[in-house]
Design an enzyme around this catalytic site. Structure first.
Site, mmCIF file in Angstrom:
data_model
loop_
_atom_site.group_PDB
_atom_site.id
_atom_site.type_symbol
_atom_site.label_atom_id
_atom_site.label_comp_id
_atom_site.label_asym_id
_atom_site.label_seq_id
_atom_site.Cartn_x
_atom_site.Cartn_y
_atom_site.Cartn_z
ATOM 1 N N LYS A 1 0.433 -1.311 0.078
ATOM 2 C CA LYS A 1 -0.214 0.564 -0.160
ATOM 3 C C LYS A 1 1.217 0.816 -0.002
ATOM 4 O O LYS A 1 1.716 1.265 1.327
ATOM 5 C CB LYS A 1 -1.128 0.123 1.511
ATOM 6 C CG LYS A 1 -2.121 1.302 1.204
ATOM 7 C CD LYS A 1 -3.028 1.017 2.446
ATOM 8 C CE LYS A 1 -3.560 1.548 2.601
ATOM 9 N NZ LYS A 1 -5.063 1.877 3.900
ATOM 10 N N HIS B 1 0.118 4.228 0.433
ATOM 11 C CA HIS B 1 -0.160 5.572 1.044
ATOM 12 C C HIS B 1 -1.501 5.358 2.608
ATOM 13 O O HIS B 1 -1.247 4.398 2.537
ATOM 14 C CB HIS B 1 -2.140 6.178 0.142
ATOM 15 C CG HIS B 1 -3.350 5.094 0.168
ATOM 16 N ND1 HIS B 1 -3.025 3.764 -0.948
ATOM 17 C CD2 HIS B 1 -4.020 4.907 0.666
ATOM 18 C CE1 HIS B 1 -3.960 3.029 -0.787
ATOM 19 N NE2 HIS B 1 -4.730 4.002 0.254
#
Length: 233
Positions: free
Chosen positions: A113, A115
Site C-alpha cells: 500500500k 498511502h
C-alpha cells in the site's frame, strides 16, 4: 463409538475429524490429485466457511497450538487463505488460557500500500516478535517459503508453522512409482528452517479415525496408499 470418536485420538482431533466428514471437507472415494496420484481420500479445508465450521477449525488450530507448548507473540496468516485462519484462531486462543490474551495476528498484502500507513503488513508488527505461521496445508512449500521471507524481512523470528493437514507422503517425482524414499514437503521445510511444523491432523489420524466409522475396504485402501507413498521423514 458415538460420533465416530476414537479413544486413541485427542478429543479435539476426533471432534474436528467428525466435523470434516460431516462437511465433506474430508471425503473417501477415488480422487486424482494435482500430482496425478490416485488418492482414496481428499481433504479440502476451504469448505470451512460457515459459522459452525469456522468455529470448529479455529478451535482445532487453537487446541493444537496450546498443546505444542511453543512461546509466540503473533500468528501470521499468509494471504489469502491464512488471513481468516489467523484471526479466528487468535480469538479462540484467548478463550483457552489467559496467557494468550495478548497474542496478536498479522497478515500480508499481495501488493504494498502506497498511502495511509503503507507497507505490506496488516495487523501486528512482526519486528522483534516470535511468529507462528498458520495456513491450511503445505503442498509444494512455495507459499510457506514466501511467508518465511516476509517475516525475515520484517525483523520477526519464526518459531513454528501450523497447518490443518499433513498427508505424510513423499514429494512427487518424474517416476513416482520408483519406490525410492523421499521426504514430504513438510519434512523439507522442517529440515531447511529447523523449526517445528505442526498439523491438526495427519493421515495416520484419519486411518485411526476411520477404524471407528469406515468400511474394511476404505481402511485397506488408505493403508495401502499410506504404505506406497509414505515419506522418509
Amino acid at each position: 463409538m458415538a460420533n465416530g470418536e476414537s479413544p486413541s485420538l485427542a478429543s479435539y482431533k476426533s471432534k474436528f475429524l467428525s466435523d470434516c466428514v460431516s462437511a465433506e471437507a474430508l471425503k473417501f472415494g477415488t480422487f486424482t490429485l494435482k500430482s496425478k496420484r490416485i488418492s482414496p481420500y481428499f481433504f479440502n479445508a476451504g469448505l470451512f466457511h460457515s459459522a459452525k465450521l469456522a468455529r470448529s477449525i479455529s478451535a482445532a488450530y487453537a487446541s493444537t497450538l496450546a498443546s505444542a507448548n511453543i512461546e509466540f507473540d503473533v500468528l501470521f496468516g499468509p494471504a489469502y487463505k491464512g488471513i481468516p485462519l489467523a484471526a479466528l484462531t487468535v480469538d479462540k486462543l484467548g478463550g483457552i488460557d489467559p496467557k494468550y490474551e495478548n497474542i496478536s495476528y498479522s497478515f500480508n498484502r499481495k501488493e504494498a500500500k502506497d498511502h495511509g500507513e503503507g507497507g505490506n503488513i496488516v495487523g501486528a508488527s512482526l519486528t522483534g516478535k516470535r511468529i507462528v505461521i498458520i495456513d491450511d496445508v503445505i503442498t509444494a512449500g512455495t507459499a510457506i517459503r514466501e511467508a518465511i521471507e516476509i517475516i525475515k524481512r520484517e525483523g520477526g523470528t519464526l518459531v513454528g508453522i501450523l497447518v490443518a493437514f499433513d498427508r505424510l507422503e513423499k514429494t512427487p517425482s518424474a517416476n513416482d512409482d520408483d519406490g525410492q524414499p523421499r521426504p514430504s514437503a513438510i519434512g523439507e521445510v522442517r529440515r531447511q528452517y529447523g523449526i517445528p511444523v505442526m498439523a491438526i491432523l495427519t493421515l495416520d489420524d484419519v486411518v485411526e479415525y476411520l477404524r471407528g466409522i469406515g468400511t474394511e475396504d476404505d481402511i485397506k485402501r488408505l493403508e495401502e496408499y499410506r504404505t506406497k507413498y509414505k515419506a522418509s521423514d
